[in-house]
Design a protein around this motif. Sequence first.
Motif, PDB file in Angstrom:
ATOM      1  N   HIS A 158       0.915  -1.205  -0.126  1.00 16.90           N
ATOM      2  CA  HIS A 158      -0.004   0.196  -0.166  1.00 16.90           C
ATOM      3  C   HIS A 158       0.883   1.318   0.102  1.00 16.90           C
ATOM      4  O   HIS A 158       0.450   2.332  -0.687  1.00 16.90           O
ATOM      5  N   LEU A 159       2.073   1.234   0.719  1.00 18.23           N
ATOM      6  CA  LEU A 159       2.982   2.395   0.597  1.00 18.23           C
ATOM      7  C   LEU A 159       3.280   2.483  -0.809  1.00 18.23           C
ATOM      8  O   LEU A 159       3.469   3.731  -1.103  1.00 18.23           O
ATOM      9  N   ILE A 160       3.690   1.623  -1.519  1.00 19.15           N
ATOM     10  CA  ILE A 160       3.917   1.839  -3.109  1.00 19.15           C
ATOM     11  C   ILE A 160       2.716   2.205  -4.006  1.00 19.15           C
ATOM     12  O   ILE A 160       3.040   2.980  -4.561  1.00 19.15           O
ATOM     13  N   GLU A 161       1.732   1.605  -3.535  1.00 21.05           N
ATOM     14  CA  GLU A 161       0.404   2.084  -4.359  1.00 21.05           C
ATOM     15  C   GLU A 161      -0.212   3.295  -3.903  1.00 21.05           C
ATOM     16  O   GLU A 161      -0.675   3.949  -4.961  1.00 21.05           O
ATOM     17  N   ASP A 162      -0.058   3.550  -2.831  1.00 23.20           N
ATOM     18  CA  ASP A 162      -1.044   4.900  -2.180  1.00 23.20           C
ATOM     19  C   ASP A 162      -0.264   5.896  -1.937  1.00 23.20           C
ATOM     20  O   ASP A 162      -0.819   6.910  -1.942  1.00 23.20           O
ATOM     21  N   CYS A 163       1.149   5.855  -1.803  1.00 16.85           N
ATOM     22  CA  CYS A 163       1.916   7.101  -1.453  1.00 16.85           C
ATOM     23  C   CYS A 163       3.071   7.182  -2.730  1.00 16.85           C
ATOM     24  O   CYS A 163       3.082   8.313  -3.081  1.00 16.85           O
ATOM     25  N   GLY A 164       3.612   6.198  -3.089  1.00 12.47           N
ATOM     26  CA  GLY A 164       4.517   6.269  -4.154  1.00 12.47           C
ATOM     27  C   GLY A 164       6.090   6.422  -3.809  1.00 12.47           C
ATOM     28  O   GLY A 164       6.080   6.774  -2.580  1.00 12.47           O
ATOM     29  N   THR A 165       7.007   5.977  -4.699  1.00 16.83           N
ATOM     30  CA  THR A 165       8.337   5.964  -4.233  1.00 16.83           C
ATOM     31  C   THR A 165       9.154   6.549  -5.370  1.00 16.83           C
ATOM     32  O   THR A 165      10.412   6.170  -5.635  1.00 16.83           O
ATOM     33  N   SER A 166       8.446   7.611  -5.956  1.00 21.48           N
ATOM     34  CA  SER A 166       9.504   8.244  -7.089  1.00 21.48           C
ATOM     35  C   SER A 166      10.357   9.342  -6.470  1.00 21.48           C
ATOM     36  O   SER A 166      10.440   9.467  -5.147  1.00 21.48           O
ATOM     37  N   VAL A 167      11.052  10.009  -7.465  1.00 27.28           N
ATOM     38  CA  VAL A 167      11.633  11.192  -6.928  1.00 27.28           C
ATOM     39  C   VAL A 167      11.095  12.337  -6.567  1.00 27.28           C
ATOM     40  O   VAL A 167      11.663  13.068  -5.987  1.00 27.28           O
ATOM     41  N   GLU A 168       9.685  12.366  -6.685  1.00 31.19           N
ATOM     42  CA  GLU A 168       9.080  13.692  -6.260  1.00 31.19           C
ATOM     43  C   GLU A 168       8.966  13.552  -4.951  1.00 31.19           C
ATOM     44  O   GLU A 168       8.876  12.550  -4.122  1.00 31.19           O
ATOM     45  N   SER A 169       9.178  14.749  -4.262  1.00 32.17           N
ATOM     46  CA  SER A 169       9.404  14.917  -2.920  1.00 32.17           C
ATOM     47  C   SER A 169       7.899  14.332  -2.007  1.00 32.17           C
ATOM     48  O   SER A 169       8.114  14.172  -0.998  1.00 32.17           O
ATOM     49  N   ASN A 170       6.929  14.839  -2.865  1.00 29.57           N
ATOM     50  CA  ASN A 170       5.669  14.365  -1.925  1.00 29.57           C
ATOM     51  C   ASN A 170       5.332  12.959  -2.112  1.00 29.57           C
ATOM     52  O   ASN A 170       4.413  12.441  -1.485  1.00 29.57           O
ATOM     53  N   GLU A 171       6.223  12.015  -2.694  1.00 26.14           N
ATOM     54  CA  GLU A 171       6.093  10.704  -2.636  1.00 26.14           C
ATOM     55  C   GLU A 171       7.392  10.297  -1.781  1.00 26.14           C
ATOM     56  O   GLU A 171       7.019   9.660  -0.816  1.00 26.14           O
ATOM     57  N   SER A 172       8.685  10.418  -2.340  1.00 28.68           N
ATOM     58  CA  SER A 172       9.772   9.667  -1.424  1.00 28.68           C
ATOM     59  C   SER A 172       9.779  10.278  -0.086  1.00 28.68           C
ATOM     60  O   SER A 172      10.059   9.622   0.897  1.00 28.68           O
ATOM     61  N   VAL A 173       9.679  11.771   0.285  1.00 30.60           N
ATOM     62  CA  VAL A 173       9.902  12.249   1.687  1.00 30.60           C
ATOM     63  C   VAL A 173       8.696  11.812   2.274  1.00 30.60           C
ATOM     64  O   VAL A 173       8.941  11.246   3.726  1.00 30.60           O
ATOM     65  N   ALA A 174       7.225  11.557   1.936  1.00 31.63           N
ATOM     66  CA  ALA A 174       6.318  11.019   2.536  1.00 31.63           C
ATOM     67  C   ALA A 174       6.710   9.471   2.756  1.00 31.63           C
ATOM     68  O   ALA A 174       6.299   9.062   4.142  1.00 31.63           O
ATOM     69  N   ALA A 175       6.911   8.749   2.023  1.00 29.15           N
ATOM     70  CA  ALA A 175       7.425   7.310   2.126  1.00 29.15           C
ATOM     71  C   ALA A 175       8.510   7.440   3.178  1.00 29.15           C
ATOM     72  O   ALA A 175       8.290   6.234   4.239  1.00 29.15           O
ATOM     73  N   ALA A 176       9.524   8.227   3.452  1.00 34.24           N
ATOM     74  CA  ALA A 176      10.457   7.983   4.381  1.00 34.24           C
ATOM     75  C   ALA A 176       9.626   8.287   5.847  1.00 34.24           C
ATOM     76  O   ALA A 176      10.201   7.682   6.987  1.00 34.24           O
ATOM     77  N   PHE A 177       8.658   9.150   5.840  1.00 41.35           N
ATOM     78  CA  PHE A 177       8.270   9.633   7.097  1.00 41.35           C
ATOM     79  C   PHE A 177       7.342   8.383   7.415  1.00 41.35           C
ATOM     80  O   PHE A 177       7.184   7.908   8.608  1.00 41.35           O
ATOM     81  N   ALA A 178       6.712   7.853   6.603  1.00 41.13           N
ATOM     82  CA  ALA A 178       5.777   6.571   7.056  1.00 41.13           C
ATOM     83  C   ALA A 178       6.982   5.360   7.679  1.00 41.13           C
ATOM     84  O   ALA A 178       6.540   4.784   8.375  1.00 41.13           O
ATOM     85  N   LEU A 179       8.049   5.035   6.930  1.00 44.05           N
ATOM     86  CA  LEU A 179       8.999   3.912   7.452  1.00 44.05           C
ATOM     87  C   LEU A 179       9.601   4.387   8.807  1.00 44.05           C
ATOM     88  O   LEU A 179       9.486   3.706   9.660  1.00 44.05           O
ATOM     89  N   ALA A 180       9.988   5.744   8.962  1.00 46.74           N
ATOM     90  CA  ALA A 180      10.525   6.023  10.025  1.00 46.74           C
ATOM     91  C   ALA A 180       9.486   6.036  11.270  1.00 46.74           C
ATOM     92  O   ALA A 180       9.753   5.613  12.314  1.00 46.74           O
TER      93      ALA A 180
END
Length: 332
Positions: free
Chosen positions: A241-263
Amino acid sequence: MTRTEKGALGALTGLSLGDALGMPTQSMSPAAIHEAYGRVDTLRDAIADQPIASGMPAGAVTDDTEQALIVAELIIDGKGHIDPKELAKRLLAWEDDMKSRGSLDLLGPSTKLALEQVRQGADIMTTGRTGTTNGAAMRVTPVGIANRPKDTRRLANRIYESCQVTHDTVAGFQSAALIATTVSLGLEGMTVRQALQESLRLVPAMETSGAWTPKASVPARARQAIRLSEEFSDEGDFERHLIEDCGTSVESNESVAAAFALAWRFAYDPQSALFAAVNLGGDTDTIAAMTGAMTGASAGPEAFDPTLCSRVASVSHLDLQKTARGLIALRQ
């Protein structure tokens, strides 16, 4: 070693380890990662057809760590300040050196566009006005180490110095500010989750002259990602769901958000946060590096496998203690 010193070293250690763990999986899909490596849970050599880091040895870092160390050098040389013109000059020299060595690990899209304009003589006050990707966020950790969070205006100004030339947008500034502020709060003694929450409170209130873009808000996406991290008990479901609902691209609103979720999800197990990050696909090295910086600032270097950390330092010729000491001296 004081608590602040441990936090500084932890942030740099987590950044470099996350970067090295993600080096062999960057820009690959989750399926391609699984086919090439299985589940990545240690440092790995990059496969021959890795799209960016072909054949790089296990423990090698990428642009995330190298650019963060450029920023650290500029902060130390500038006694706390970063000269945007000098940053542009150093980044261009770094890429030229990488090209001369035949590397494909070059500048990201926003940074490359901005610095090509600089190379052609453009005013650095204008070059970053479209940058919304994570280049500023991935290299900003030293700013968080060198500046305390209690003076938010000074912290915001120092963050802006680090991103103006390449990411002079609201998204670019806020993405860098989220990482730097979380790191700075961690050095003050906050837990990972406390630092993440307080950063999400402080950053939207920081003033910036960055250009507006139609991209989704980075802080808003980070809040959503944290909620996502709490929704699924199963690790596989969470990652999917992190991949599908958040995204993991170089865009900040995906990759930084994903880092916050993981942290947030792995606040008590930063090493597992990095392993999760590098198997997601997309911009794995940067997501893992940002996650490692934020968790390491609160947890210290002992949160990460010392054998893996030693290998990264050896292979990539890093002296993180020296860098941490130089930055902490400015923080005092």
